[in-house]
Design a protein around this motif. Structure first.
Motif, PDB file in Angstrom:
ATOM      1  N   TRP A   1      -3.026  12.158   2.964  1.00  0.00           N
ATOM      2  CA  TRP A   1      -2.999  10.760   3.386  1.00  0.00           C
ATOM      3  C   TRP A   1      -2.793   9.760   2.255  1.00  0.00           C
ATOM      4  CZ3 TRP A   1      -2.360   8.575   8.033  1.00  0.00           C
ATOM      5  CH2 TRP A   1      -2.437   9.430   9.125  1.00  0.00           C
ATOM      6  N   ILE A   2      -2.696  10.233   1.017  1.00  0.00           N
ATOM      7  CA  ILE A   2      -2.554   9.276  -0.098  1.00  0.00           C
ATOM      8  C   ILE A   2      -1.293   8.438   0.070  1.00  0.00           C
ATOM      9  CG2 ILE A   2      -2.018   9.083  -2.566  1.00  0.00           C
ATOM     10  CD1 ILE A   2      -4.054  11.191  -3.130  1.00  0.00           C
ATOM     11  N   THR A   3      -0.190   9.082   0.434  1.00  0.00           N
ATOM     12  CA  THR A   3       1.066   8.335   0.526  1.00  0.00           C
ATOM     13  C   THR A   3       1.126   7.472   1.798  1.00  0.00           C
ATOM     14  OG1 THR A   3       2.093  10.243   1.579  1.00  0.00           O
ATOM     15  CG2 THR A   3       2.395  10.016  -0.802  1.00  0.00           C
ATOM     16  N   ARG A   4       0.148   7.649   2.691  1.00  0.00           N
ATOM     17  CA  ARG A   4       0.138   6.832   3.919  1.00  0.00           C
ATOM     18  C   ARG A   4      -1.076   5.917   3.990  1.00  0.00           C
ATOM     19  NH1 ARG A   4       0.695  11.275   8.478  1.00  0.00           N
ATOM     20  NH2 ARG A   4      -0.503  12.467   6.951  1.00  0.00           N
ATOM     21  N   ALA A   5      -1.844   5.828   2.909  1.00  0.00           N
ATOM     22  CA  ALA A   5      -3.027   4.959   2.927  1.00  0.00           C
ATOM     23  C   ALA A   5      -2.605   3.545   3.304  1.00  0.00           C
ATOM     24  CB  ALA A   5      -3.699   4.975   1.567  1.00  0.00           C
ATOM     25  N   PRO A   6      -3.384   2.875   4.163  1.00  0.00           N
ATOM     26  CA  PRO A   6      -2.894   1.628   4.764  1.00  0.00           C
ATOM     27  C   PRO A   6      -2.966   0.380   3.869  1.00  0.00           C
ATOM     28  CG  PRO A   6      -5.056   2.171   5.629  1.00  0.00           C
ATOM     29  CD  PRO A   6      -4.654   3.317   4.754  1.00  0.00           C
ATOM     30  N   THR A   7      -3.746   0.421   2.805  1.00  0.00           N
ATOM     31  CA  THR A   7      -3.772  -0.738   1.897  1.00  0.00           C
ATOM     32  C   THR A   7      -3.776  -0.221   0.461  1.00  0.00           C
ATOM     33  OG1 THR A   7      -6.181  -0.851   1.626  1.00  0.00           O
ATOM     34  CG2 THR A   7      -5.249  -2.051   3.506  1.00  0.00           C
TER      35      THR A   7
ATOM     36  N   LYS B   1      -5.670   3.111  -0.990  1.00  0.00           N
ATOM     37  CA  LYS B   1      -4.893   4.100  -1.740  1.00  0.00           C
ATOM     38  C   LYS B   1      -5.575   4.365  -3.087  1.00  0.00           C
ATOM     39  CE  LYS B   1      -0.234   3.563  -1.637  1.00  0.00           C
ATOM     40  NZ  LYS B   1       0.522   4.621  -0.962  1.00  0.00           N
TER      41      LYS B   1
END
Lengths: 325, 253
Positions: free
Chosen positions: A66-72, A76
């Motif tokens: 999820w690092i590359t999709r973290a929302p803010t 991240k």
């Protein structure tokens, strides 16, 4: 808890030495790497610390997912810092295990060919953003419950590693709770994600403590040696008692209809996880076992030229330095 | 172009570089050749994302329409991005990732050295903080490039291939335009073209230690820092990076 089902060895050493060793442990002394220790103590610890280290390494994968999709940007950064911490835990746990006479490369090989295990929890997928909060809160929360007593474990390097690891893990657990709280208090879609995470990860989190005491036959020797400090069921109960009020605080539904306060016991009753699922996961049939090990093997194989290159360069430099002297 | 418009473009160039490179580096999480590299890569990505928060935060302030650093990072499309093409190209193997890091760090450290003397105190303060982190990034990426360049036959070959692939993306760092002219006039930032000599001296020294050959060409792709023509890769990166913000607009995370 990142070490489960660690098979302990029966002691086969000189009874006098064994008794003296046990007396040191009973007196609360720490055993250090150069001290005499029973072969079985050494072997069990290598398994346990190694499994713990491997869990930190494989644990990077579901979070890295999820690092590359973290929302803010902040989320991240928090996640990157957390994953970096986990890799750091792996590093000093490998170092602690190395003091027992096994190399990191040997342990890595045993992980990659399946001879050594890592925690069952990392064979479950992270499917929505809320899982990242739930992993910090539930998974690191469960790990802390196991590791706080291990700060008093008899083997010095392991005990010291646990003291440091626990500090960072409790930070992760608080950050995880904060992340899932944002979701639980957010839009209906966010709340749905939070509920989905709790429903999906609750039983796998309970499994982290290992099988029920009735089935866990290897504990006695480890408990006498203070390698294991509490039984699986004691720790699991502690986790349930601590976590149920937190789920209620978040305004989420409890993931198990069997959860009820038991006045007489002074604890929450709960439904046992499906142990057949647990043993399937341990045997390699969890939802992500094959992918996780394949990812680690690929990283190791693809990186061979890098390790060889850097090693060759270091040797050239050493040779040049020797020649100059 | 007004000074504020130019200033905004400058800040986006700085912040988009660190954002996109930070993203690329973070793709390595859990997959690197050795544990120490997992830690170093996560650490580098973390620094870059932290710097992004400062640059894009200031960009939001200068823009003056209430946009946060997150709005700028997650709600713009490809044509709005002002990063160098170099930082958006895919990671390739570990060698290419570290070569790209080195080629960027060398420029970044020189650029930040100048920005520490910026007439704008906010820019100087961000540069001051970032330069400490970037000094370490450069030390590490240079050491790794030397180690792998002067390692085995295979590692040497891979590093040379990485340098050959990335070299056409280096020139863009030194192309000046009207934004830069405005920044130079205001004493905010140096003229990119003026950094080339220091850059060449630095990389020539390190790449010689690495026994690598700098390609004999000054050709440079362009279009990233002006936003006129990015590579095809950036759009894919954004679909992943911006997905949650786009799919669930207006949520607090």
């Amino acid at each position: 808890m990142y070490a489960q089902m660690v098979k302990s060895e029966a002691a086969q050493d000189d009874p006098e030495k064994l008794a003296a060793f046990q007396a040191r442990i009973d007196a609360g002394e720490k055993i250090e790497p150069k001290d005499w220790m029973p072969a079985a103590y050494r072997k069990t610890l290598i398994r346990q610390i190694g499994q713990h280290a491997h869990s930190e390494i494989v644990g990077q994968l579901p979070e890295g997912n999820w690092i590359t999709r973290a929302p803010t940007l902040e989320r991240k950064a928090i996640l990157l810092a957390k994953v970096q911490d986990e890799a750091g835990h792996g590093l000093y746990l490998y170092c602690a295990a190395e003091t027992l006479g096994v190399s990191r490369d040997e342990m890595t090989e045993m992980l990659l060919d399946g001879r050594m295990k890592y925690s069952s929890i990392f064979n479950y997928p992270t499917l929505n953003w809320s899982d990242i909060g739930a992993v910090g809160w539930l998974v690191d929360g469960a790990a802390i419950i196991n590791q706080v007593p291990l700060q008093r474990t008899s083997f010095g390097p392991y005990s010291r590693a646990m003291i440091r690891v626990c500090k960072e893990e409790s930070f992760h657990a608080r950050q995880g709770f904060d992340a899932i709280r944002k979701m639980a208090e957010g839009t209906p879609e966010q709340k749905k994600m939070a509920q989905d995470s709790v429903n999906r990860l609750w039983f796998p989190a309970l499994m982290m403590f290992g099988p029920s005491d009735k089935e866990s036959v290897h504990s006695e020797q480890s408990m006498a040696w203070k390698i294991k400090m509490n039984t699986n069921d004691e720790l699991r109960q502690k986790f349930v008692d601590q976590t149920v009020p937190q789920i209620e605080f978040l305004g989420l539904d409890l993931p198990d209809p069997g959860i009820k306060w038991n006045e007489e016991r002074g604890h929450y009753d709960y439904t046992d996880p499906d142990w057949s699922e647990f043993f399937d996961v341990i045997k390699g049939n969890g939802p992500c076992n094959v992918d996780r090990l394949a990812a680690r093997n690929k990283a190791w194989d693809d990186g061979a030229w890098v390790r060889d290159g850097l090693m060759a360069h270091a040797q050239k430099k050493r040779a040049a330095k020797t020649a100059a002297e | 172009m007004t000074r504020d418009e130019a200033f905004l473009q400058f800040l986006l160039r700085m912040g988009d570089n660190t954002l996109i490179l930070g993203h690329r580096v973070s793709e390595w999480c859990g997959h690197s050749p050795v544990l120490e590299e997992d830690i170093a890569l996560a650490n580098t990505a973390l620094d870059l994302i932290g710097q992004t928060q400062f640059w894009l935060g200031l960009a939001g302030e200068v823009q003056g329409d209430g946009k946060s650093a997150d709005d700028i990072a997650f709600l713009r499309d490809v044509w709005d991005f002002r990063n160098l093409l170099l930082v958006e190209v895919p990671n390739g193997d570990f060698g290419r990732t570290l070569m790209r890091q080195f080629l960027f760090d060398a420029w970044h450290s020189i650029q930040l050295g100048h920005l520490m003397k910026s007439s704008d105190e906010r820019v100087a303060a961000i540069a001051e903080k970032a330069s400490k982190e970037v000094a370490y990034h450069l030390e590490r990426s240079a050491d790794t490039v030397v180690g792998l360049g002067d390692g085995t036959e295979e590692s040497h070959r891979r590093m040379q291939e990485s340098l050959d692939y990335l070299w056409p993306y280096v020139g863009e760092m030194f192309q000046s335009d009207e934004v830069d002219a405005e920044m130079v006039a205001a004493g905010i930032a140096p003229d990119p073209a003026s950094l080339r000599d220091d850059y060449d001296a630095l990389i020539t020294r390190i790449l010689a230690d690495a026994t690598l050959t700098i390609p004999d060409s000054r050709f440079g792709h362009k279009g990233g820092r002006t936003g006129k023509m990015h590579t095809e890769h950036l759009g894919h990166l954004l679909t992943q990076m911006q997905w949650l913000q786009r799919a669930y607009p207006g949520s607090n995370w």
